[in-house]
Design an enzyme around this catalytic site. Sequence first.
Site, PDB file in Angstrom:
ATOM      1  N   ASP A  12      47.523  60.983  95.105  1.00 39.68           N
ATOM      2  CA  ASP A  12      48.319  62.163  96.916  1.00 39.68           C
ATOM      3  C   ASP A  12      50.302  61.219  96.535  1.00 39.68           C
ATOM      4  OD1 ASP A  12      46.366  63.894  97.212  1.00 39.68           O
ATOM      5  OD2 ASP A  12      45.347  62.392  98.843  1.00 39.68           O
ATOM      6  N   LYS A  15      52.463  64.412  93.231  1.00 43.39           N
ATOM      7  CA  LYS A  15      52.862  64.028  91.372  1.00 43.39           C
ATOM      8  C   LYS A  15      53.294  66.345  91.572  1.00 43.39           C
ATOM      9  CE  LYS A  15      48.019  62.758  91.625  1.00 43.39           C
ATOM     10  NZ  LYS A  15      48.318  62.349  92.690  1.00 43.39           N
ATOM     11  N   ASN A  37      38.925  68.474  91.909  1.00 42.62           N
ATOM     12  CA  ASN A  37      39.573  67.222  93.145  1.00 42.62           C
ATOM     13  C   ASN A  37      40.761  66.993  93.943  1.00 42.62           C
ATOM     14  OD1 ASN A  37      39.048  66.100  90.836  1.00 42.62           O
ATOM     15  ND2 ASN A  37      38.720  64.078  91.027  1.00 42.62           N
ATOM     16  N   GLY A  39      44.692  68.188  94.828  1.00 39.98           N
ATOM     17  CA  GLY A  39      44.980  68.859  94.673  1.00 39.98           C
ATOM     18  C   GLY A  39      46.256  68.941  95.447  1.00 39.98           C
ATOM     19  N   HIS A  40      47.780  69.802  94.738  1.00 42.98           N
ATOM     20  CA  HIS A  40      49.036  69.048  94.058  1.00 42.98           C
ATOM     21  C   HIS A  40      49.448  70.591  94.857  1.00 42.98           C
ATOM     22  CE1 HIS A  40      47.748  67.027  89.913  1.00 42.98           C
ATOM     23  NE2 HIS A  40      46.729  66.222  91.431  1.00 42.98           N
ATOM     24  N   GLN A 219      44.386  62.435  90.976  1.00 44.27           N
ATOM     25  CA  GLN A 219      44.300  61.395  91.472  1.00 44.27           C
ATOM     26  C   GLN A 219      45.370  60.215  91.774  1.00 44.27           C
ATOM     27  OE1 GLN A 219      41.702  62.961  90.147  1.00 44.27           O
ATOM     28  NE2 GLN A 219      41.655  64.127  91.340  1.00 44.27           N
ATOM     29  N   THR A 234      37.157  57.705  91.654  1.00 44.82           N
ATOM     30  CA  THR A 234      36.685  59.265  90.934  1.00 44.82           C
ATOM     31  C   THR A 234      36.064  58.051  89.632  1.00 44.82           C
ATOM     32  OG1 THR A 234      37.280  60.928  90.958  1.00 44.82           O
ATOM     33  CG2 THR A 234      39.403  59.282  89.853  1.00 44.82           C
ATOM     34  N   THR A 295      43.021  68.767  99.706  1.00 41.92           N
ATOM     35  CA  THR A 295      42.151  68.860  99.053  1.00 41.92           C
ATOM     36  C   THR A 295      40.661  69.658  99.650  1.00 41.92           C
ATOM     37  OG1 THR A 295      41.882  68.300  97.084  1.00 41.92           O
ATOM     38  CG2 THR A 295      39.786  69.326  97.210  1.00 41.92           C
ATOM     39  N   THR A 296      40.769  68.430 100.664  1.00 41.39           N
ATOM     40  CA  THR A 296      39.862  67.905 101.725  1.00 41.39           C
ATOM     41  C   THR A 296      40.048  68.956 103.536  1.00 41.39           C
ATOM     42  OG1 THR A 296      39.454  66.202 101.836  1.00 41.39           O
ATOM     43  CG2 THR A 296      38.353  67.512 100.413  1.00 41.39           C
ATOM     44  N   ARG A 300      44.263  61.673 106.030  1.00 39.29           N
ATOM     45  CA  ARG A 300      44.771  60.786 105.406  1.00 39.29           C
ATOM     46  C   ARG A 300      44.757  59.177 106.152  1.00 39.29           C
ATOM     47  NH1 ARG A 300      48.788  63.732 101.829  1.00 39.29           N
ATOM     48  NH2 ARG A 300      47.312  64.719 100.593  1.00 39.29           N
ATOM     49  N   LYS A 326      58.182  60.683  99.369  1.00 42.53           N
ATOM     50  CA  LYS A 326      58.306  61.164 100.792  1.00 42.53           C
ATOM     51  C   LYS A 326      59.267  60.035 102.034  1.00 42.53           C
ATOM     52  CE  LYS A 326      54.341  62.512 102.476  1.00 42.53           C
ATOM     53  NZ  LYS A 326      53.085  63.226 102.901  1.00 42.53           N
ATOM     54  N   VAL A 403      62.748  63.525  98.785  1.00 43.81           N
ATOM     55  CA  VAL A 403      63.061  63.442 100.547  1.00 43.81           C
ATOM     56  C   VAL A 403      62.426  64.860 101.215  1.00 43.81           C
ATOM     57  CG1 VAL A 403      65.176  61.826 100.734  1.00 43.81           C
ATOM     58  CG2 VAL A 403      65.153  63.886 100.199  1.00 43.81           C
ATOM     59  N   GLY A 404      61.895  65.605 100.579  1.00 43.79           N
ATOM     60  CA  GLY A 404      61.166  66.618 100.998  1.00 43.79           C
ATOM     61  C   GLY A 404      60.459  67.242 101.129  1.00 43.79           C
TER      62      GLY A 404
HETATM   63  P1  GDP Z   1      50.155  65.318  94.812  1.00 39.88           P
HETATM   64  O1  GDP Z   1      48.080  65.255  95.177  1.00 39.88           O
HETATM   65  O2  GDP Z   1      49.926  63.654  94.049  1.00 39.88           O
HETATM   66  O3  GDP Z   1      50.523  66.505  93.758  1.00 39.88           O
HETATM   67  O4  GDP Z   1      50.086  65.096  96.259  1.00 39.88           O
HETATM   68  P2  GDP Z   1      49.941  66.585  97.267  1.00 39.88           P
HETATM   69  O5  GDP Z   1      50.596  67.379  97.198  1.00 39.88           O
HETATM   70  O6  GDP Z   1      48.212  65.863  97.267  1.00 39.88           O
HETATM   71  O7  GDP Z   1      50.199  65.601  98.469  1.00 39.88           O
HETATM   72  C1  GDP Z   1      52.101  65.133  98.640  1.00 39.88           C
HETATM   73  C2  GDP Z   1      51.832  65.756  99.905  1.00 39.88           C
HETATM   74  O8  GDP Z   1      53.671  65.604 100.637  1.00 39.88           O
HETATM   75  C3  GDP Z   1      51.961  67.346  99.738  1.00 39.88           C
HETATM   76  O9  GDP Z   1      51.847  68.102 101.186  1.00 39.88           O
HETATM   77  C4  GDP Z   1      53.916  68.175  99.477  1.00 39.88           C
HETATM   78  O10 GDP Z   1      54.281  68.655 100.184  1.00 39.88           O
HETATM   79  C5  GDP Z   1      54.382  66.123 100.090  1.00 39.88           C
HETATM   80  N1  GDP Z   1      55.459  65.925  99.693  1.00 39.88           N
HETATM   81  C6  GDP Z   1      55.975  65.203  98.816  1.00 39.88           C
HETATM   82  N2  GDP Z   1      57.610  64.949  98.150  1.00 39.88           N
HETATM   83  C7  GDP Z   1      57.126  64.384  99.787  1.00 39.88           C
HETATM   84  C8  GDP Z   1      58.803  64.697 100.295  1.00 39.88           C
HETATM   85  O11 GDP Z   1      59.558  63.780  99.509  1.00 39.88           O
HETATM   86  N3  GDP Z   1      59.103  64.355 101.811  1.00 39.88           N
HETATM   87  C9  GDP Z   1      57.750  64.670 102.630  1.00 39.88           C
HETATM   88  N4  GDP Z   1      58.283  65.136 104.203  1.00 39.88           N
HETATM   89  N5  GDP Z   1      56.684  65.678 102.110  1.00 39.88           N
HETATM   90  C10 GDP Z   1      56.567  66.033 100.413  1.00 39.88           C
HETATM   91  P1  IMO Z   2      45.572  63.908  93.733  1.00 37.89           P
HETATM   92  O1  IMO Z   2      45.217  65.194  92.023  1.00 37.89           O
HETATM   93  C1  IMO Z   2      43.966  62.182  96.587  1.00 37.89           C
HETATM   94  C2  IMO Z   2      39.214  60.467  95.911  1.00 37.89           C
HETATM   95  C3  IMO Z   2      37.993  61.172  96.878  1.00 37.89           C
HETATM   96  C4  IMO Z   2      37.034  59.944  97.090  1.00 37.89           C
HETATM   97  C5  IMO Z   2      37.202  59.525  95.814  1.00 37.89           C
HETATM   98  C6  IMO Z   2      36.006  59.845  94.568  1.00 37.89           C
HETATM   99  O2  IMO Z   2      45.389  65.849  94.643  1.00 37.89           O
HETATM  100  O3  IMO Z   2      46.752  63.318  93.897  1.00 37.89           O
HETATM  101  P2  IMO Z   2      35.647  62.282  93.737  1.00 37.89           P
HETATM  102  O4  IMO Z   2      35.717  64.382  94.704  1.00 37.89           O
HETATM  103  O5  IMO Z   2      36.759  62.580  93.231  1.00 37.89           O
HETATM  104  O6  IMO Z   2      34.203  62.238  93.367  1.00 37.89           O
HETATM  105  O7  IMO Z   2      35.544  61.284  95.449  1.00 37.89           O
HETATM  106  O8  IMO Z   2      38.356  59.765  95.359  1.00 37.89           O
HETATM  107  N1  IMO Z   2      40.246  61.172  96.154  1.00 37.89           N
HETATM  108  C7  IMO Z   2      41.582  61.675  95.589  1.00 37.89           C
HETATM  109  N2  IMO Z   2      42.352  61.332  96.718  1.00 37.89           N
HETATM  110  N3  IMO Z   2      43.993  62.605  95.978  1.00 37.89           N
HETATM  111  C8  IMO Z   2      43.140  62.890  94.876  1.00 37.89           C
HETATM  112  O9  IMO Z   2      43.516  64.121  94.154  1.00 37.89           O
HETATM  113  C9  IMO Z   2      42.031  63.106  94.850  1.00 37.89           C
HETATM  114  N4  IMO Z   2      40.706  62.893  93.960  1.00 37.89           N
HETATM  115  C10 IMO Z   2      39.686  62.271  94.671  1.00 37.89           C
HETATM  116  O10 IMO Z   2      38.945  61.307  98.276  1.00 37.89           O
HETATM  117  O11 IMO Z   2      37.700  58.897  97.826  1.00 37.89           O
HETATM  118 MG    MG Z   3      46.675  65.005  96.405  1.00 35.53          MG
END
Ligand code: GDP
Ligand code: IMO
Ligand code: MG
Length: 413
Positions: A12, A15, A37, A39-40, A219, A234, A295-296, A300, A326, A403-404
């Site tokens: 998270d 990416k 698993n 969630g982008h 991940q 994972t 995803t869930t 965090r 962020k 920054v957002g």
């Molecule tokens: P990923 O799994 O690595 O793609 O990241 P996620 O999408 O799970 O989590 C990142 C969260 O932060 C998402 O809700 C994005 O919309 C948000 N986000 C990403 N970059 C920024 C940022 O620079 N600032 C803020 N405030 N939110 C961000």
């Molecule tokens: P992105 O791509 C954050 C974590 C789960 C758990 C462990 C194992 O959005 O960064 P799994 O379902 O893979 O067997 O769970 O890995 N986990 C993540 N945490 N971001 C993810 O993906 C994750 N994918 C799995 O919370 O601790």
């Molecule tokens: Mg994610």
Amino acid sequence: MKLAIVGLQWGDEGKGKVVDYLARDFDYDVRFQGGSNAGHTVQYQGKKYIFHLIPCGLLNKNVIGVIGTGCVFDPAVFVGELGDLKTYDPDVEKRIKISKFAHLIMPYHVLLDKIREETTQGIGTTKRGIGNAYEDKYGRVGIRVGDLYYPEQFKEKLKANISRKNVILMEIYHAEPLSETEIYEQYMEYAEKLRPMIADETTILAGAVGKNIIFEGAQGSLLDIDFGTYPFVTSSHTIAGSVSIGCGLPSVCVEKVYGITKAYTTRVGLGPFPTENEDAMGKNLRDVGKEYGATTGRPRRCGPFDVEVVKYAARLSGVTEIVLTKFDVLGSLKTILVSIGYKNADGFDPFLASRLEPVYKEVPGFMTDISHIRKFVDLPAQAKDYVHLVEEYTNLKVKYISVGPDRDAMIKV
Ligand code: GDP
Ligand code: IMO
Ligand code: MG
């Protein structure tokens, strides 16, 4: 350019946002490991899109998305996600390739993941059947996407699997058995829907000479099956070394790796987290950063930036340049803590992770909304100092600052 994007923390890191931002200059966006698993999240033109299986660079219409061999593929999740994406681009199917070598996530994987999580062996998974599908892959009893097109072969493999899984379900977990016929019919329906997208991605990518490819990691490095905080990880390799094996390209296929890291740290699920902060600072980061799993929906766990974690992860993937995400969220803090090392270890060691004692440096916060800023020179002095501090302690170059959540909320340093 062949560029890999990897997360340098526990997932998270942002990416998805970075891939979406960069993808305008790429021809292919390849997922090489993981499954639903992931969630982008991408925010574009005021709308939020959450991608689990589909490569998130696809919002750029120049991009072909590839779900590679190293992924585990849940057709039910994919079909739902595709439906959502079609409201953005009705023809998006024409830009998606799914590897015939990828292993299928079956209903028994998801069910067993859920049941296992609810018993004593839980590690806080996403309950998407990920670990169970990889277990079958490496146990050599898995069923692959390509098997869908040989119905007799698919049926035979399903039969063998169902008979074993139903014994586990009934005898160990006292749960209801699954119906082979229902699953067979359901998966044959998926097969028809997926047919135009199934491919041998190794041939497509080998033929993409001179094209630009972005490899979208899922991940984070600290969730890598070997190098992460095992067993709280994972079930795939999340570091850049996984790219080649995850899409059948030669090992020299990656020219550059960008490491993505938040300006602080988060983790979802169980397991060690040296800089976790359960006080006001952690709560503030969760509230301002909206730190809830994509995803869930789980909250965090949050805490300060950990220099040693990022250095460890960067080394594993050969990262020299990072994207700091962020950064705007830190604008709410009067003072910022950064862990610059540990009292009881020289660097990050997964075997010691639950006992590491961070050494914190306290620096002044910038207490300003920086989300509208697009040039490094326009950042407040304290914000610039923070970026320099990250560079100095990690010995990595900050290439971009996010920054957002929106695509354009990015500073090129
Ligand atoms: P990923 O799994 O690595 O793609 O990241 P996620 O999408 O799970 O989590 C990142 C969260 O932060 C998402 O809700 C994005 O919309 C948000 N986000 C990403 N970059 C920024 C940022 O620079 N600032 C803020 N405030 N939110 C961000
Ligand atoms: P992105 O791509 C954050 C974590 C789960 C758990 C462990 C194992 O959005 O960064 P799994 O379902 O893979 O067997 O769970 O890995 N986990 C993540 N945490 N971001 C993810 O993906 C994750 N994918 C799995 O919370 O601790
Ligand atoms: Mg994610």
